[in-house]
Design a protein around this motif. Structure first.
Motif, short mmCIF file in Angstrom:
data_model
loop_
_atom_site.label_atom_id
_atom_site.label_comp_id
_atom_site.label_asym_id
_atom_site.label_seq_id
_atom_site.Cartn_x
_atom_site.Cartn_y
_atom_site.Cartn_z
N MET A 1 0.82 -1.21 0.00
CA MET A 1 0.00 0.00 0.00
C MET A 1 0.86 1.26 0.00
N THR A 2 1.98 1.22 0.70
CA THR A 2 2.90 2.35 0.68
C THR A 2 3.46 2.57 -0.72
N THR A 3 3.82 1.46 -1.38
CA THR A 3 4.31 1.54 -2.75
C THR A 3 3.23 2.07 -3.69
N ALA A 4 2.01 1.62 -3.49
CA ALA A 4 0.90 2.08 -4.32
C ALA A 4 0.70 3.59 -4.17
N GLY A 5 0.74 4.07 -2.93
CA GLY A 5 0.59 5.50 -2.71
C GLY A 5 1.68 6.30 -3.39
N ARG A 6 2.91 5.79 -3.36
CA ARG A 6 4.01 6.49 -4.01
C ARG A 6 3.83 6.48 -5.52
#
Length: 312
Positions: free
Chosen positions: A256-261
């Motif tokens: 999810m952190t990667t998706a947000g970035r």
């Protein structure tokens, strides 16, 4: 990318900035709270760090490095009793005093200061687990790469040359990684927990590397444990104890952190973002993303674009 680099990249916003400050006693500076992180290096002379809240002042000697990871307000002074003057950030990123102060005539101190803009919205636990003040005292032969980066940055600020606008931010990024690496090295060892222990544990480090290198893969606990030669149960226990959450919970958090970035920095279709973060359908990805962020991926992308536009 490796885990340490990823942790920084996940939080970074904007360019870092720095200054080389020469002060004559008596002098005192107050740095306000911010969303970012900052460091101070004593190049010559000595001073005191007045830490956040009610902690005891910390004496700093030549070569000492302090890193304040959580953006809490603090002071620097020639003496803990010296009154502090507020330091404010000018539009160009430089620091100026909020009021005119006569130059002192006492002993001099030369300090290298820097600040990084970070987003706390998805703060990586590697950084949130750091103490309020990371103090790396100068010791003969310790952390030579960190010392070299400090020398290069100090020299570039003292004698700017062609390309300095590109060199200084790159050196600041390098210095941040060396500061964190030095702290992790000093706090790794038997009996430790947290991210210093995680990155120093071959089995856990191998699993973390796999997750960060390929978050889209359908990892199982058994596969992650096998990377470090551990059984499923032994690996799950060790990972949860050291990192603070189960392996698949961290995998989901990192996806999810990667998706947000990606949504903040990439124009790829939502279908592509879903595939890069391990979701077979755009619907499943959107559902997981909204559960984590509270908004749909499309709305999140629009809000981030609007925020970037407002910064210019």
């Amino acid at each position: 990318m490796d885990v340490l680099s990823d942790a920084i990249a996940a939080m970074r916003t904007g360019l870092p900035h720095s200054s080389r400050t020469h002060k004559f006693a008596p002098w005192g500076l107050r740095f306000g709270a911010s969303d970012g992180a900052g460091f101070h290096v004593v190049l010559r002379g000595s001073c005191w760090l007045i830490p956040p809240e009610c902690d005891e002042p910390l004496a700093l000697s030549p070569g000492d490095v302090v890193f304040l990871a959580h953006g809490r307000g603090h002071g620097l002074a020639d003496d803990p009793a010296t009154p502090l003057v507020d330091v404010i950030e000018a539009p160009g990123g430089s620091w100026v005093l909020s009021e005119d102060v006569p130059t002192g005539s006492g002993p001099s101190t030369l300090i290298l200061c820097g600040a990084y803009r970070l987003s706390r919205a998805r703060a990586h636990p590697l950084l949130t687990g750091l103490p309020d003040v990371v103090h790396l005292p100068a010791r003969l032969g310790s952390h030579p790469a960190l010392r070299s980066a400090i020398e290069l940055l100090g020299g570039e600020l003292e004698r700017p040359g062609p390309g300095s606008d590109a060199v200084v931010p790159a050196l600041l990024d390098t210095l941040l990684l060396y500061i964190l690496r030095a702290w992790l090295e000093e706090h790794a060892g038997p009996g430790t927990t947290g991210w210093a222990a995680a990155l120093g544990d071959p089995a856990i480090a191998a699993a973390l590397y796999g997750i960060h290198r390929d978050p889209a893969r359908a990892w199982t606990v058994e596969e992650l444990g096998a990377r470090g030669g551990l059984s499923r149960a032994a690996f799950a226990r060790r990972f949860t104890t050291v990192v603070g959450q189960p392996p698949l919970a961290y995998l989901t958090w990192w996806r999810m952190t990667t998706a947000g970035r990606l949504l903040s920095t990439d124009d790829a279709p939502l279908r592509t973002v879903a595939q890069r973060t391990g979701y077979s359908s755009e619907f499943a990805f959107a559902k997981a993303f909204k559960r984590e962020y509270g908004v749909s991926p499309g709305r999140y992308r629009k809000e981030r674009a609007a925020a970037r536009g407002g910064e210019h």
